[in-house]
Design a protein around this motif. Sequence first.
Motif, mmCIF file in Angstrom:
data_model
loop_
_atom_site.group_PDB
_atom_site.id
_atom_site.type_symbol
_atom_site.label_atom_id
_atom_site.label_comp_id
_atom_site.label_asym_id
_atom_site.label_seq_id
_atom_site.Cartn_x
_atom_site.Cartn_y
_atom_site.Cartn_z
ATOM 1 N N THR A 168 0.830 -1.202 0.000
ATOM 2 C CA THR A 168 0.000 0.000 0.000
ATOM 3 C C THR A 168 0.866 1.254 0.000
ATOM 4 O O THR A 168 0.633 2.209 -0.764
ATOM 5 C CB THR A 168 -0.938 0.002 1.229
ATOM 6 N N LEU A 169 1.901 1.258 0.846
ATOM 7 C CA LEU A 169 2.808 2.404 0.916
ATOM 8 C C LEU A 169 3.580 2.565 -0.390
ATOM 9 O O LEU A 169 3.775 3.693 -0.877
ATOM 10 C CB LEU A 169 3.774 2.220 2.095
ATOM 11 N N LEU B 211 3.594 5.944 -2.699
ATOM 12 C CA LEU B 211 4.822 6.649 -3.061
ATOM 13 C C LEU B 211 5.014 6.720 -4.577
ATOM 14 O O LEU B 211 5.466 7.751 -5.105
ATOM 15 C CB LEU B 211 6.028 5.967 -2.408
ATOM 16 N N ARG B 212 4.675 5.646 -5.261
ATOM 17 C CA ARG B 212 4.799 5.667 -6.724
ATOM 18 C C ARG B 212 3.881 6.722 -7.342
ATOM 19 O O ARG B 212 4.281 7.449 -8.260
ATOM 20 C CB ARG B 212 4.481 4.281 -7.300
ATOM 21 N N GLY C 3 3.315 9.050 8.349
ATOM 22 C CA GLY C 3 2.621 8.272 9.370
ATOM 23 C C GLY C 3 2.665 6.782 9.087
ATOM 24 O O GLY C 3 2.836 5.960 9.994
ATOM 25 N N GLU C 4 2.525 6.413 7.813
ATOM 26 C CA GLU C 4 2.554 4.993 7.451
ATOM 27 C C GLU C 4 3.941 4.396 7.631
ATOM 28 O O GLU C 4 4.078 3.246 8.045
ATOM 29 C CB GLU C 4 2.071 4.815 6.004
ATOM 30 N N VAL C 5 4.969 5.174 7.322
ATOM 31 C CA VAL C 5 6.348 4.694 7.520
ATOM 32 C C VAL C 5 6.591 4.412 8.998
ATOM 33 O O VAL C 5 7.104 3.341 9.378
ATOM 34 C CB VAL C 5 7.371 5.721 6.978
ATOM 35 N N ASP C 6 6.207 5.360 9.856
ATOM 36 C CA ASP C 6 6.404 5.171 11.297
ATOM 37 C C ASP C 6 5.639 3.950 11.798
ATOM 38 O O ASP C 6 6.158 3.147 12.579
ATOM 39 C CB ASP C 6 5.952 6.418 12.069
ATOM 40 N N ALA C 7 4.395 3.794 11.334
ATOM 41 C CA ALA C 7 3.573 2.653 11.766
ATOM 42 C C ALA C 7 4.172 1.336 11.278
ATOM 43 O O ALA C 7 4.138 0.318 11.989
ATOM 44 C CB ALA C 7 2.147 2.805 11.246
ATOM 45 N N LEU C 8 4.762 1.352 10.085
ATOM 46 C CA LEU C 8 5.328 0.115 9.544
ATOM 47 C C LEU C 8 6.574 -0.324 10.303
ATOM 48 O O LEU C 8 6.808 -1.523 10.470
ATOM 49 C CB LEU C 8 5.643 0.285 8.055
#
Length: 200
Positions: free
Chosen positions: A125-126, A130-131, A149-154
């Motif tokens: 999903t991330l 990004l693409r 936020g998604e990077v931190d959660a991942l």
Amino acid sequence: MDVNGAGAPVVAAVGVVGTLLSALLTQRAAERSRRREQERAERARARETEERRACYVALNTATRQYLAALTDQFHALSRTEDPRVARQRLTEARDLHRDVYAEAQMRLPDPVLALAGEVTHALGTLYGRLRRLDEGSPRPGDSLDTVRGEVDALWERLRDLRRGMRADLGASGAARPGPPGTGSGPSRADPGASRASSGC
């Protein structure tokens, strides 16, 4: 003196001794056979544990590299840098993760596979978000703030996955993972991480 009468107890004693020795030898042979079977089973379990450990190492490394590459791509877009190098690294990391995860699907126990599947879905999903941002064709909800936020959660979800793998291996101090987001703050990528060779 009756020779036949005197020999009967000897013959009887030899017979008893022979029967006892036969039973003892049979018992010892059975014990040896059980020990060999137990040793074979222990070797098989040790081999299976080592193969699973190698699979976990490969999956953990490939997942970290994929997330690190996604993080680099995010930073490149945030700083309006030329994203070509980050884009190439991301493609390679994504391909590696896809291959390692495909093999891991055949080996992981269900609880760990469920965690790995959730992380893989979130990575995908991330990657898509990004693409789209990189290509200048964002969808509603696509933004660099959302990506951050998604990077931190991942990173946190990756720690949950790692805890699940360690617990499955019986690693000291490992505990079954709780719900996502229950650990400490986000970690940073390992810049010197080497390419994973799949042990799955």
